[in-house]
Design a protein around this motif. Structure first.
Motif, PDB file in Angstrom:
ATOM      1  N   ASN A  40       0.826  -1.201   0.000  1.00  0.00           N
ATOM      2  CA  ASN A  40       0.000   0.000   0.000  1.00  0.00           C
ATOM      3  C   ASN A  40       0.867   1.260   0.000  1.00  0.00           C
ATOM      4  O   ASN A  40       1.976   1.258   0.530  1.00  0.00           O
ATOM      5  N   ASP A  41       0.365   2.313  -0.614  1.00  0.00           N
ATOM      6  CA  ASP A  41       0.971   3.632  -0.501  1.00  0.00           C
ATOM      7  C   ASP A  41      -0.169   4.641  -0.498  1.00  0.00           C
ATOM      8  O   ASP A  41      -1.318   4.289  -0.725  1.00  0.00           O
ATOM      9  N   MET A  68      -7.429  -5.501  -3.694  1.00  0.00           N
ATOM     10  CA  MET A  68      -7.056  -4.090  -3.554  1.00  0.00           C
ATOM     11  C   MET A  68      -7.465  -3.582  -2.169  1.00  0.00           C
ATOM     12  O   MET A  68      -6.717  -2.852  -1.519  1.00  0.00           O
ATOM     13  N   LEU A  69      -8.646  -3.994  -1.681  1.00  0.00           N
ATOM     14  CA  LEU A  69      -9.089  -3.565  -0.356  1.00  0.00           C
ATOM     15  C   LEU A  69      -8.191  -4.122   0.749  1.00  0.00           C
ATOM     16  O   LEU A  69      -7.905  -3.431   1.726  1.00  0.00           O
ATOM     17  N   VAL A  70      -7.727  -5.352   0.574  1.00  0.00           N
ATOM     18  CA  VAL A  70      -6.810  -5.945   1.552  1.00  0.00           C
ATOM     19  C   VAL A  70      -5.512  -5.138   1.576  1.00  0.00           C
ATOM     20  O   VAL A  70      -4.994  -4.804   2.645  1.00  0.00           O
ATOM     21  N   LEU A  76      -0.507  -4.592   2.803  1.00  0.00           N
ATOM     22  CA  LEU A  76       0.003  -5.436   1.719  1.00  0.00           C
ATOM     23  C   LEU A  76      -0.896  -6.638   1.549  1.00  0.00           C
ATOM     24  O   LEU A  76      -1.678  -6.975   2.441  1.00  0.00           O
ATOM     25  N   ALA A  77      -0.778  -7.268   0.401  1.00  0.00           N
ATOM     26  CA  ALA A  77      -1.523  -8.509   0.149  1.00  0.00           C
ATOM     27  C   ALA A  77      -0.729  -9.379  -0.806  1.00  0.00           C
ATOM     28  O   ALA A  77      -0.057  -8.877  -1.711  1.00  0.00           O
ATOM     29  N   PRO A 104       3.777   5.331  -7.464  1.00  0.00           N
ATOM     30  CA  PRO A 104       4.844   4.744  -6.645  1.00  0.00           C
ATOM     31  C   PRO A 104       4.542   3.325  -6.148  1.00  0.00           C
ATOM     32  O   PRO A 104       5.206   2.837  -5.242  1.00  0.00           O
ATOM     33  N   LEU A 105       3.562   2.663  -6.743  1.00  0.00           N
ATOM     34  CA  LEU A 105       3.167   1.327  -6.303  1.00  0.00           C
ATOM     35  C   LEU A 105       4.387   0.398  -6.221  1.00  0.00           C
ATOM     36  O   LEU A 105       5.207   0.364  -7.130  1.00  0.00           O
TER      37      LEU A 105
END
Length: 113
Positions: A40-41, A68-70, A76-77, A104-105
């Motif tokens: 995540n960012d 994406m929600l996780v 992170l997922a 920046p993913l």
């Protein structure tokens, strides 16, 4: 090169021995698997992450949205588990795609234990 079929026919043993020679293969260890993870960012849009998951990991929209929600909630997922080469390729594809779109993913891989 000339292939002579009569040589083949004459070279067969005809002593009635029908035993099959079997080699015992040593037990091969499965190659290690690698988890591919998205981190995540605060800048990459959620829709972009969903698009990445659909495009590079073959997920349908609902699956991609869920992962994406996780990522968003937990930081992170794991998005897939692959052989080293495939994991490396996927990480590279995601990172290149994110950079090209100025996001920046971060995508990483880690050996599965």
């Amino acid at each position: 090169m000339h292939f002579d079929a009569t040589m083949m026919a004459n070279s067969s043993d005809d002593d009635g021995d029908t035993s099959v020679i079997t080699e015992t293969k040593p037990k091969t260890k499965r190659p290690p698997l690698y988890k591919v993870m998205l981190l995540n960012d605060d800048y990459t849009p959620m829709e972009f992450v969903v698009h990445i998951l659909e495009r590079f990991f073959g997920l349908n929209h609902a699956q991609a949205f869920e992962i994406m929600l996780v990522v968003h909630k937990k930081g992170l997922a794991v998005v897939g588990v692959f052989s080293h080469e495939i994991a490396e390729t996927k990480v590279g594809q995601v990172m290149d795609f994110a950079r090209r779109h100025q996001h920046p993913l971060q995508c990483t891989m880690e050996k599965e234990e």
